[in-house]
Write a protein that holds these residues in place. Structure first.
Motif, PDB file in Angstrom:
ATOM      1  N   GLU A 127      -7.768  -5.033 -19.785  1.00  0.00           N
ATOM      2  CA  GLU A 127      -8.786  -4.572 -18.838  1.00  0.00           C
ATOM      3  C   GLU A 127      -8.708  -5.408 -17.565  1.00  0.00           C
ATOM      4  OE1 GLU A 127     -11.198  -3.125 -16.562  1.00  0.00           O
ATOM      5  OE2 GLU A 127     -11.082  -2.050 -18.477  1.00  0.00           O
ATOM      6  N   TRP A 169     -11.542  -7.884 -16.565  1.00  0.00           N
ATOM      7  CA  TRP A 169     -11.841  -9.053 -17.393  1.00  0.00           C
ATOM      8  C   TRP A 169     -11.322 -10.306 -16.698  1.00  0.00           C
ATOM      9  CZ3 TRP A 169      -9.980  -7.258 -22.926  1.00  0.00           C
ATOM     10  CH2 TRP A 169     -10.923  -6.356 -23.442  1.00  0.00           C
ATOM     11  N   ASN A 224     -10.186 -14.073 -21.141  1.00  0.00           N
ATOM     12  CA  ASN A 224     -10.362 -12.899 -22.001  1.00  0.00           C
ATOM     13  C   ASN A 224      -9.099 -12.040 -22.042  1.00  0.00           C
ATOM     14  OD1 ASN A 224     -12.916 -13.901 -22.148  1.00  0.00           O
ATOM     15  ND2 ASN A 224     -13.958 -11.978 -21.723  1.00  0.00           N
ATOM     16  N   ARG A 225      -8.452 -11.870 -20.883  1.00  0.00           N
ATOM     17  CA  ARG A 225      -7.231 -11.063 -20.863  1.00  0.00           C
ATOM     18  C   ARG A 225      -6.135 -11.735 -21.693  1.00  0.00           C
ATOM     19  NH1 ARG A 225      -7.863 -11.671 -15.581  1.00  0.00           N
ATOM     20  NH2 ARG A 225      -5.727 -12.456 -15.314  1.00  0.00           N
ATOM     21  N   SER A 264     -13.692 -15.075 -12.754  1.00  0.00           N
ATOM     22  CA  SER A 264     -14.141 -15.935 -13.863  1.00  0.00           C
ATOM     23  C   SER A 264     -15.041 -17.074 -13.384  1.00  0.00           C
ATOM     24  CB  SER A 264     -12.927 -16.533 -14.588  1.00  0.00           C
ATOM     25  OG  SER A 264     -12.112 -15.529 -15.140  1.00  0.00           O
ATOM     26  N   PHE A 300     -16.903 -11.300 -14.029  1.00  0.00           N
ATOM     27  CA  PHE A 300     -16.664 -10.050 -14.751  1.00  0.00           C
ATOM     28  C   PHE A 300     -17.921  -9.490 -15.426  1.00  0.00           C
ATOM     29  CE2 PHE A 300     -15.150 -13.556 -17.484  1.00  0.00           C
ATOM     30  CZ  PHE A 300     -15.828 -13.339 -18.685  1.00  0.00           C
ATOM     31  N   TYR A 301     -18.843 -10.344 -15.846  1.00  0.00           N
ATOM     32  CA  TYR A 301     -20.081  -9.818 -16.441  1.00  0.00           C
ATOM     33  C   TYR A 301     -20.965  -9.171 -15.381  1.00  0.00           C
ATOM     34  CZ  TYR A 301     -19.534 -11.656 -21.188  1.00  0.00           C
ATOM     35  OH  TYR A 301     -19.126 -11.883 -22.481  1.00  0.00           O
ATOM     36  N   ASP A 359     -19.358  -5.886 -14.337  1.00  0.00           N
ATOM     37  CA  ASP A 359     -19.585  -4.850 -15.350  1.00  0.00           C
ATOM     38  C   ASP A 359     -20.938  -4.164 -15.136  1.00  0.00           C
ATOM     39  OD1 ASP A 359     -19.100  -3.317 -17.595  1.00  0.00           O
ATOM     40  OD2 ASP A 359     -19.869  -4.807 -18.987  1.00  0.00           O
TER      41      ASP A 359
END
Length: 527
Positions: free
Chosen positions: A281, A284, A288-289, A317, A395-396, A399
């Protein structure tokens, strides 16, 4: 003296050194024979060639300059079937079933419709395999058994299409890595047991485990379709599986209604460049990736984005440094390819251990999961609360901003034209902010860009209507703004048109195409 790998055969049978300059895959003994073959070869002249490297293995290289949107490859699947997480589904049409109706030959649950039992149905593959060399399923079937469907369909290729079977076996399985991580233990408890014990098929255990690895590493998830396969399907492709990964990809994938994969250039690609998809994704963060790629593809990405703590100046990040006045500093990981690396403030130099950041991310993640679906208020509260802790592009936050941008003007009881000026401004700001991030990490003609452009043009369109009603805009200014709307609709509708008609994006293709026609007609009235 050229190596043997550089010698091919012309269609006349002679050995040849000269290649087609477009695809580099067809040989000719002379210029005259190349010209003579062009009418036949033209439709098959590929935009790529397969190259083998020590680090990556096989990958695809552009054989000519490609424009954004050019089709690079369209390919039928080697095998296709249900996701193992789909629950009980009919293996003919992939609709959900309750398990009460079963195939009379193999015992697998079906929907009961005649067309799902014909010789040309998808279910005929595993049904024929079981009927010819095994025994039917008796009694209830555990949901985990669906993990074995794709393995059975792979095994059927061996006799039904030996050429495709060999292509399948050439794909990477990462057997050693999967064994080290204990993943084969799960396969032995599910696929090996079902195929060898329950179905009684005489298939070597090592072959089943190899196929499980090939499927895990190379499967593409297809989007859910409303008419069937509500959970979506998975498929493996011979050539598309060779596409290299890059966290900032230069190609995109879509699927047709019958399961073909279509690879297009997302951005201009120069002759000789690698052709790459993003396996994970793009919105991300790096940690996480990297974790996702390690767990599912068994490699560590070292692309330019992954090596850059700022992630191409997006700070996806990043966290606000709580040691700096007004939290003005940005906390970033020092070594992005090591998830245990310390994090350091770019402004004051404060260091924090990896577990400090992990605890914050875990806490915020739990609050995201708890957000009420479709609640504008909850999303807005979330953004206000965590904007003090996370970078605006984190990223949060991204989202939630993406969800919020799409909710404004689209929820039940709302309409775009009824949005007040403050909401229009908020929606526009979100779309522009997200587009800037998307252009950095998912550039070109991507689904993400299409969605954001569509939401942005909606704001501009509504604003133009309101200004027309109040006669607060000149004809020239109106015309200029509507042309901007037209350009955004042209790009977004083109990208949406590549998606299957039954997907949400496919439906947006129809809607945006109609809106584009309306805009064209309106512009004519302004001339």
């Amino acid at each position: 003296m050229p190596g043997l790998e550089e010698i091919g055969k012309c269609f006349c049978g002679k050995e040849a050194l000269q290649r087609c300059s477009g695809c580099q895959s067809v040989f000719y003994c002379s210029r005259e024979h190349q010209k003579a073959d062009w009418k036949k070869h033209r439709s098959n002249c590929r935009a790529y060639r397969v190259e083998r490297t020590l680090n990556v293995g096989r990958r695809l290289i552009a054989c000519r300059d490609l424009k954004a949107g050019d089709v690079i490859l369209q390919e039928k699947p080697l095998v296709m079937g249900p996701k193992y997480t789909a629950g009980q589904v009919c293996l003919g049409c992939y609709s959900s079933v309750d398990g009460r109706t079963k195939c009379s030959q193999c015992g697998w649950p079906t929907c009961g419709r005649v067309e799902c039992h014909t010789n040309d149905s998808d279910h005929a593959v595993e049904c024929g395999l079981i009927a010819s060399g095994g025994r039917p399923i008796v009694g209830s079937l555990p949901v985990q058994a669906y993990q074995s469907v794709m393995v059975l369909r792979c095994l059927a290729l061996k006799d039904q299409n030996p050429g495709r079977w060999e292509e399948l076996l050439q794909l990477e399985s990462h057997v050693h890595e999967r064994r080290q991580r204990g993943l084969e233990d799960v396969d032995q408890a599910t696929s090996v047991r079902l195929i060898r014990e329950t179905l009684g098929l005489d298939v070597p255990e090592e072959l089943i485990l190899q196929l499980c690895g090939i499927l895990m590493v190379n499967s593409f998830e297809q989007p859910p379709l409303k008419a069937n396969s509500p959970q979506g399907l998975v498929a493996v492709y011979s050539t598309a599986s060779l596409l290299e990964h890059d966290c900032v990809a230069n190609a995109i994938k879509t699927f047709t209604n019958n399961g073909d994969i279509v690879i297009r250039a997302a951005v201009p690609i120069s002759k000789g460049d690698k052709i790459a998809l993003c396996y994970t994704e793009p919105l991300w963060g790096t940690v996480n990736r990297q974790r996702h790629l390690s767990q599912t593809k068994f490699f560590q990405c070292v692309c330019e984005r992954c090596k850059d703590p700022t992630e191409l100046d997006t700070f996806i990040s990043g966290l606000h440094c709580q040691k700096c006045p007004q939290q003005s500093g940005i906390l970033l990981i020092e070594n992005p390819t090591d998830d245990a690396s310390d994090w350091k403030c770019r402004q004051c130099g404060t260091r924090q251990p990896a577990n400090y950041v992990a605890e914050i991310i875990e806490s915020v993640g739990k609050e995201i999961v708890a957000l009420k679906k479709g609640s504008l208020k909850d999303c807005e509260v979330f953004l206000r609360k965590f904007s003090k802790i996370l970078h605006p592009n984190h990223f949060y936050l991204t989202d939630v901003k993406m969800a919020l941008c799409q909710m404004y003007g689209h929820l039940e009881g709302q309409s775009l034209i009824e949005m007040n000026d403050d909401t229009l401004i908020a929606k526009e700001a979100l779309a522009l902010e997200l587009l800037k991030v998307a252009d950095a990490v998912s550039p070109g003609l991507t689904r993400l860009r299409a969605i954001l452009l569509y939401e942005l043009q909606a704001v501009l369109s509504v604003r133009c209507r309101k200004l027309c009603v109040t006669q607060s805009i000149s004809k020239e200014e109106l015309q200029a703004n509507v042309k901007v709307v037209r350009k955004m609709l042209q790009e977004s509708s083109t990208i949406f048109s590549w998606e299957p008609e039954e997907t949400d994006e496919g439906q947006l293709a129809v809607i945006s195409a109609k809106e584009l026609r309306d805009v064209e007609l309106f512009l004519k009235t302004l001339d």
